[in-house]
Design a protein around this motif. Structure first.
Motif, PDB file in Angstrom:
ATOM      1  N   LEU A   1      -8.678  -7.927   1.899  1.00 12.02           N
ATOM      2  CA  LEU A   1      -8.743  -7.071   0.720  1.00 12.02           C
ATOM      3  C   LEU A   1     -10.162  -7.099   0.161  1.00 12.02           C
ATOM      4  O   LEU A   1     -10.807  -8.156   0.144  1.00 12.02           O
ATOM      5  N   THR A   2     -10.650  -5.954  -0.271  1.00 17.58           N
ATOM      6  CA  THR A   2     -11.982  -5.881  -0.862  1.00 17.58           C
ATOM      7  C   THR A   2     -11.929  -5.047  -2.142  1.00 17.58           C
ATOM      8  O   THR A   2     -11.036  -4.216  -2.311  1.00 17.58           O
ATOM      9  N   ALA A   3     -12.905  -5.266  -3.025  1.00 17.32           N
ATOM     10  CA  ALA A   3     -13.005  -4.449  -4.233  1.00 17.32           C
ATOM     11  C   ALA A   3     -14.407  -4.565  -4.819  1.00 17.32           C
ATOM     12  O   ALA A   3     -14.947  -5.669  -4.925  1.00 17.32           O
ATOM     13  N   PRO A   4     -15.002  -3.431  -5.210  1.00 13.52           N
ATOM     14  CA  PRO A   4     -16.276  -3.442  -5.925  1.00 13.52           C
ATOM     15  C   PRO A   4     -16.007  -3.456  -7.426  1.00 13.52           C
ATOM     16  O   PRO A   4     -14.838  -3.340  -7.866  1.00 13.52           O
ATOM     17  N   LEU A   5     -17.048  -3.568  -8.222  1.00 13.60           N
ATOM     18  CA  LEU A   5     -16.884  -3.386  -9.657  1.00 13.60           C
ATOM     19  C   LEU A   5     -16.339  -1.985  -9.918  1.00 13.60           C
ATOM     20  O   LEU A   5     -16.698  -1.032  -9.225  1.00 13.60           O
ATOM     21  N   ALA A   6     -15.472  -1.865 -10.902  1.00 10.54           N
ATOM     22  CA  ALA A   6     -14.951  -0.554 -11.271  1.00 10.54           C
ATOM     23  C   ALA A   6     -16.110   0.341 -11.695  1.00 10.54           C
ATOM     24  O   ALA A   6     -17.074  -0.121 -12.334  1.00 10.54           O
ATOM     25  N   GLY A   7     -16.040   1.616 -11.328  1.00  6.45           N
ATOM     26  CA  GLY A   7     -17.120   2.542 -11.628  1.00  6.45           C
ATOM     27  C   GLY A   7     -17.466   2.586 -13.106  1.00  6.45           C
ATOM     28  O   GLY A   7     -16.590   2.642 -13.970  1.00  6.45           O
ATOM     29  N   GLY A   8     -18.757   2.529 -13.397  1.00  8.19           N
ATOM     30  CA  GLY A   8     -19.229   2.616 -14.770  1.00  8.19           C
ATOM     31  C   GLY A   8     -19.088   1.346 -15.582  1.00  8.19           C
ATOM     32  O   GLY A   8     -19.329   1.352 -16.795  1.00  8.19           O
TER      33      GLY A   8
ATOM     34  N   VAL B   1      -8.883  -2.231  -5.584  1.00  9.90           N
ATOM     35  CA  VAL B   1      -8.619  -3.240  -4.556  1.00  9.90           C
ATOM     36  C   VAL B   1      -7.981  -2.503  -3.383  1.00  9.90           C
ATOM     37  O   VAL B   1      -6.984  -1.791  -3.557  1.00  9.90           O
ATOM     38  N   THR B   2      -8.570  -2.650  -2.206  1.00 15.58           N
ATOM     39  CA  THR B   2      -8.054  -1.903  -1.051  1.00 15.58           C
ATOM     40  C   THR B   2      -7.826  -2.807   0.156  1.00 15.58           C
ATOM     41  O   THR B   2      -8.445  -3.860   0.299  1.00 15.58           O
ATOM     42  N   ASP B   3      -6.925  -2.332   1.020  1.00 15.26           N
ATOM     43  CA  ASP B   3      -6.627  -2.984   2.287  1.00 15.26           C
ATOM     44  C   ASP B   3      -6.947  -1.953   3.374  1.00 15.26           C
ATOM     45  O   ASP B   3      -6.178  -1.011   3.581  1.00 15.26           O
ATOM     46  N   GLY B   4      -8.098  -2.103   4.031  1.00 15.70           N
ATOM     47  CA  GLY B   4      -8.507  -1.129   5.028  1.00 15.70           C
ATOM     48  C   GLY B   4      -8.680   0.262   4.451  1.00 15.70           C
ATOM     49  O   GLY B   4      -8.435   1.261   5.125  1.00 15.70           O
ATOM     50  N   GLY B   5      -9.086   0.324   3.176  1.00 18.09           N
ATOM     51  CA  GLY B   5      -9.304   1.601   2.523  1.00 18.09           C
ATOM     52  C   GLY B   5      -8.110   2.102   1.723  1.00 18.09           C
ATOM     53  O   GLY B   5      -8.239   3.042   0.931  1.00 18.09           O
ATOM     54  N   ALA B   6      -6.925   1.496   1.921  1.00 17.57           N
ATOM     55  CA  ALA B   6      -5.719   1.914   1.197  1.00 17.57           C
ATOM     56  C   ALA B   6      -5.565   1.101  -0.087  1.00 17.57           C
ATOM     57  O   ALA B   6      -5.611  -0.127  -0.046  1.00 17.57           O
ATOM     58  N   PRO B   7      -5.401   1.743  -1.249  1.00 18.02           N
ATOM     59  CA  PRO B   7      -5.235   1.027  -2.504  1.00 18.02           C
ATOM     60  C   PRO B   7      -4.036   0.072  -2.466  1.00 18.02           C
ATOM     61  O   PRO B   7      -2.998   0.380  -1.875  1.00 18.02           O
ATOM     62  N   VAL B   8      -4.200  -1.089  -3.101  1.00 13.17           N
ATOM     63  CA  VAL B   8      -3.166  -2.119  -3.099  1.00 13.17           C
ATOM     64  C   VAL B   8      -2.446  -2.130  -4.446  1.00 13.17           C
ATOM     65  O   VAL B   8      -3.081  -2.097  -5.505  1.00 13.17           O
ATOM     66  N   PHE B   9      -1.111  -2.197  -4.393  1.00 14.23           N
ATOM     67  CA  PHE B   9      -0.259  -2.233  -5.584  1.00 14.23           C
ATOM     68  C   PHE B   9       0.437  -3.580  -5.670  1.00 14.23           C
ATOM     69  O   PHE B   9       0.685  -4.247  -4.663  1.00 14.23           O
ATOM     70  N   VAL B  10       0.775  -3.971  -6.913  1.00 12.95           N
ATOM     71  CA  VAL B  10       1.500  -5.218  -7.154  1.00 12.95           C
ATOM     72  C   VAL B  10       2.911  -4.881  -7.589  1.00 12.95           C
ATOM     73  O   VAL B  10       3.131  -4.046  -8.481  1.00 12.95           O
TER      74      VAL B  10
ATOM     75  N   THR C   1       0.857  -1.180   0.000  1.00 18.85           N
ATOM     76  CA  THR C   1       0.000   0.000   0.000  1.00 18.85           C
ATOM     77  C   THR C   1       0.896   1.233   0.000  1.00 18.85           C
ATOM     78  O   THR C   1       2.081   1.158   0.314  1.00 18.85           O
ATOM     79  N   GLY C   2       0.323   2.378  -0.391  1.00 18.00           N
ATOM     80  CA  GLY C   2       1.110   3.604  -0.418  1.00 18.00           C
ATOM     81  C   GLY C   2       1.873   3.801  -1.704  1.00 18.00           C
ATOM     82  O   GLY C   2       2.557   4.804  -1.878  1.00 18.00           O
ATOM     83  N   GLY C   3       1.800   2.844  -2.627  1.00 20.02           N
ATOM     84  CA  GLY C   3       2.485   2.946  -3.901  1.00 20.02           C
ATOM     85  C   GLY C   3       3.346   1.734  -4.170  1.00 20.02           C
ATOM     86  O   GLY C   3       3.497   0.850  -3.318  1.00 20.02           O
ATOM     87  N   VAL C   4       3.907   1.671  -5.375  1.00 18.58           N
ATOM     88  CA  VAL C   4       4.828   0.591  -5.721  1.00 18.58           C
ATOM     89  C   VAL C   4       6.045   0.700  -4.804  1.00 18.58           C
ATOM     90  O   VAL C   4       6.600   1.775  -4.604  1.00 18.58           O
ATOM     91  N   GLY C   5       6.457  -0.417  -4.200  1.00 21.98           N
ATOM     92  CA  GLY C   5       7.573  -0.405  -3.270  1.00 21.98           C
ATOM     93  C   GLY C   5       7.219   0.164  -1.914  1.00 21.98           C
ATOM     94  O   GLY C   5       8.094   0.477  -1.120  1.00 21.98           O
TER      95      GLY C   5
END
Length: 217
Positions: free
Chosen positions: A48-55, A207-216, A34-38
Motif C-alpha cells: 500500500l502506498t499514499a502521498p500527502l493529500a493534495g494541497g 491510500v492505494t493498492d496497485g493504484g486501486a483506492p483502499v477502503f476500511v 478495494t472497489g468500495g466498502v465490502g
C-alpha cells in the motif's frame, strides 16, 4: 537573540483533521478492500502506498496549537499488508517506508535557514487498522518511533532527534485517507534550536493498492 527550536516530521507525519468517517463494517468482507466498502479483499503481501493529500502539508510544530516549526509539501509512506481478517476486526501492516522530500520543506524558526533532511528511523514499524478507522503505529519490541531532522542554521548544521512510543491516526473512506493530528514527539538530542517537543500532523491520501483506492470495513 533567543531562538526557538524546531522539528518536522512524517510522515511523520499537520494541521489537518480527518473529516471523513469510516462507515459501519460490511460483515463478511475483509477489513481492507478495494472497489468500495465490502469490495475485494486486499491480499496479504500487497504493498500500500499514499502521498500527502493534495494541497496539504506535513508539519512538526513546537506545540499542539502553534505554527512554529517545519512544514513539508511532499511526503509518502509505503506499507505491506501482513494480515487482513474479516470485518469487524483489525488489519495489520508493516510500514517499510516513510519519506520526506527536503526540497519541499521550509521552516519559520528564527535562526534556521533550511531543512537538509528528514529521516524516519527504526523502520519497519507495525501498523494496525481497525474497522472503526483507528490506526495505531508501533515500533518493534525494544525500539521507538524516531525521526531525525537535519537543519541548516546560522550556527551551522544542527541535528534534532525526536522519539515517540507510538502514533495514533484515523482512516477515512470518503477520500481513502489516513490522518495524524498533533502526535507528540520528544526531543532526545539536539541543540537549543530543536524543540523540546514536536507535534506531527499530516494527511495522506489516497491510500492505494496497485493504484486501486483502499477502503476500511
Amino acid at each position: 537573540m533567543r531562538t526557538r527550536s524546531l522539528l518536522a516530521l512524517a510522515g511523520t507525519v499537520t494541521a489537518l483533521t480527518v473529516a471523513a468517517a469510516v462507515p459501519a463494517s460490511a460483515d463478511g468482507s475483509a477489513v481492507l478492500t478495494t472497489g468500495g466498502v465490502g469490495g475485494t479483499a486486499v491480499a496479504v503481501g500487497d504493498t500500500l502506498t499514499a502521498p500527502l493529500a493534495g494541497g496539504t502539508t506535513a508539519t512538526l510544530y513546537s506545540s499542539a496549537t502553534g505554527t512554529s516549526g517545519v512544514s513539508c509539501t511532499s511526503s509518502q509512506f509505503t506499507a505491506t499488508v501482513t494480515g487482513n481478517p474479516a470485518a469487524p476486526g483489525a488489519a495489520s501492516e508493516s510500514v517499510t517506508g516513510h519519506s520526506f522530500d527536503p526540497s519541499s520543506c521550509t521552516s519559520n524558526v528564527v535562526g534556521v535557514l533550511g531543512v537538509s533532511s528528514i529521516t524516519v528511523d527504526n523502520l519497519p514499524y507495525t501498523a494496525s487498522v481497525a474497522s472503526d478507522g483507528t490506526l495505531t503505529v508501533s515500533p518493534a519490541a525494544g525500539s521507538t518511533v524516531q525521526t531525525t531532522v537535519k537543519l541548516r542554521t546560522l550556527l551551522g548544521s544542527v541535528t534534532c532527534v525526536y522519539r515517540a512510543p507510538s502514533l495514533t491516526g484515523k482512516a477515512g473512506n470518503a477520500d481513502n485517507s489516513i490522518s495524524f493530528t498533533s502526535q507528540q514527539f520528544t526531543k532526545v538530542s539536539g541543540s537549543s534550536l530543536c524543540f523540546a517537543n514536536g507535534y506531527f500532523t499530516a494527511k495522506y491520501a489516497p491510500v492505494t493498492d496497485g493504484g486501486a483506492p483502499v477502503f476500511v470495513n
